[in-house]
Design a protein around this motif. Sequence first.
Motif, short mmCIF file in Angstrom:
data_model
loop_
_atom_site.label_atom_id
_atom_site.label_comp_id
_atom_site.label_asym_id
_atom_site.label_seq_id
_atom_site.Cartn_x
_atom_site.Cartn_y
_atom_site.Cartn_z
N SER A 48 0.87 -1.44 0.06
CA SER A 48 -0.06 0.04 -0.13
C SER A 48 0.88 1.13 0.07
N VAL A 49 0.60 2.47 -0.90
CA VAL A 49 1.46 3.43 -0.87
C VAL A 49 0.44 4.59 -0.71
N ILE A 212 -1.61 16.13 1.09
CA ILE A 212 -0.07 15.83 0.76
C ILE A 212 0.65 16.72 -0.23
N LYS A 213 1.85 17.15 0.32
CA LYS A 213 2.48 18.06 -0.56
C LYS A 213 3.54 17.21 -1.48
N LYS A 214 4.20 16.23 -0.81
CA LYS A 214 5.09 15.34 -1.54
C LYS A 214 5.53 14.16 -0.93
N ILE A 215 5.86 13.12 -1.66
CA ILE A 215 5.63 11.66 -1.18
C ILE A 215 7.07 11.14 -1.43
N TYR A 216 7.87 10.64 -0.65
CA TYR A 216 9.27 10.02 -0.84
C TYR A 216 9.18 8.44 -0.91
N GLU A 217 9.97 7.84 -1.80
CA GLU A 217 10.07 6.29 -1.81
C GLU A 217 10.74 5.97 -0.60
N ASN A 222 15.80 10.04 5.49
CA ASN A 222 16.23 11.32 5.88
C ASN A 222 15.33 12.49 5.23
N LYS A 223 14.29 12.14 4.54
CA LYS A 223 13.37 13.13 3.87
C LYS A 223 11.87 12.87 4.21
N LEU A 252 3.59 -0.23 5.27
CA LEU A 252 3.36 1.58 5.45
C LEU A 252 4.70 2.00 5.93
N ARG A 253 5.57 2.40 4.73
CA ARG A 253 6.85 2.78 4.84
C ARG A 253 7.30 3.83 4.40
N HIS A 254 6.49 4.71 3.78
CA HIS A 254 6.95 5.89 2.90
C HIS A 254 6.69 7.27 4.02
N ARG A 255 7.57 8.26 3.58
CA ARG A 255 7.50 9.40 4.35
C ARG A 255 6.94 10.28 3.40
N PHE A 256 6.50 11.78 3.89
CA PHE A 256 5.75 12.52 3.06
C PHE A 256 5.86 14.00 3.67
N ASP A 257 5.52 15.00 3.00
CA ASP A 257 5.33 16.32 3.60
C ASP A 257 4.09 16.68 3.18
#
Length: 260
Positions: A48-49, A212-217, A222-223, A252-257
């Motif tokens: 899931s992303v 959500i503004k941005k999603i990182y793989e 560190n993002k 559920l492993r993604h980080r986001f802004d």
Amino acid sequence: MKMRCLLLAIAALVVISTITSGCGSKSKDNVNVSANDIDTTIQDSVESVLPSPDTLDNESEYVDLLTWLEMPCDDKPLPLSFEKWLKAMDYIYNNNWKRPTSQMLADIGLKKIYEVDAIDSIDGIKNVEFMYGRQVKITTDSTGRNFFKMDGDHAITFNVSAHNSSSAYLAFNNAADLQDFLKQAVKRGVVELPDGGIVVSDKPMGKGIHKIKKIYEYTVKNKGAYGERYYLYPDYVSNEDLYICSITTDFLRHRFDIED
């Protein structure tokens, strides 16, 4: 980017339909669940992303969660503390599906109904089935099987399962209690999903339903100010007259802004 969501085990047990009324009636039929009927079948997980910010801009592609948060209801809730529940859920999740302490359960007003955790003799994987609740009555039939019955206007069960995959859900007998629980989540801060669910992050992000503004793989380190922790999916189960909040826990492993 198309969103791929984990199908929870609860979907195999109940038929989900669109909600057609406001607050649940206090004269609901009680629902029986047998410990012997708990399905521990291993199911393949689907990664899931988080959705792309582009998809969030198209309002036609997602269900407005506020239809749940603003659902007309004359009943006063008997609150289930979101923060205290989250503490117990994190404890279970962070400690290899360890049973929550009696104090944690007391803090959120739940009692142990059913607990099984054992190592599978074939694959060596821990197999977990937990059930906790309030206003739940345990009865035994003539064959010795135990049944758990929602036995009050504000009855709740909190179910956790884990083997090759994991999931959890909260079942509410009253719409007001689910509504209040979600409002508490929003006070902590959540992100909306295209299909009507919400993301609970690894730390509070400030009151409101954020974009959500941005999603990182997940391979990028560190993002991202926040990390996805749980997905919550509220739904009305018409054939059992219950209000369910399904909880996704896998992949559920993604980080986001988020947007300011």
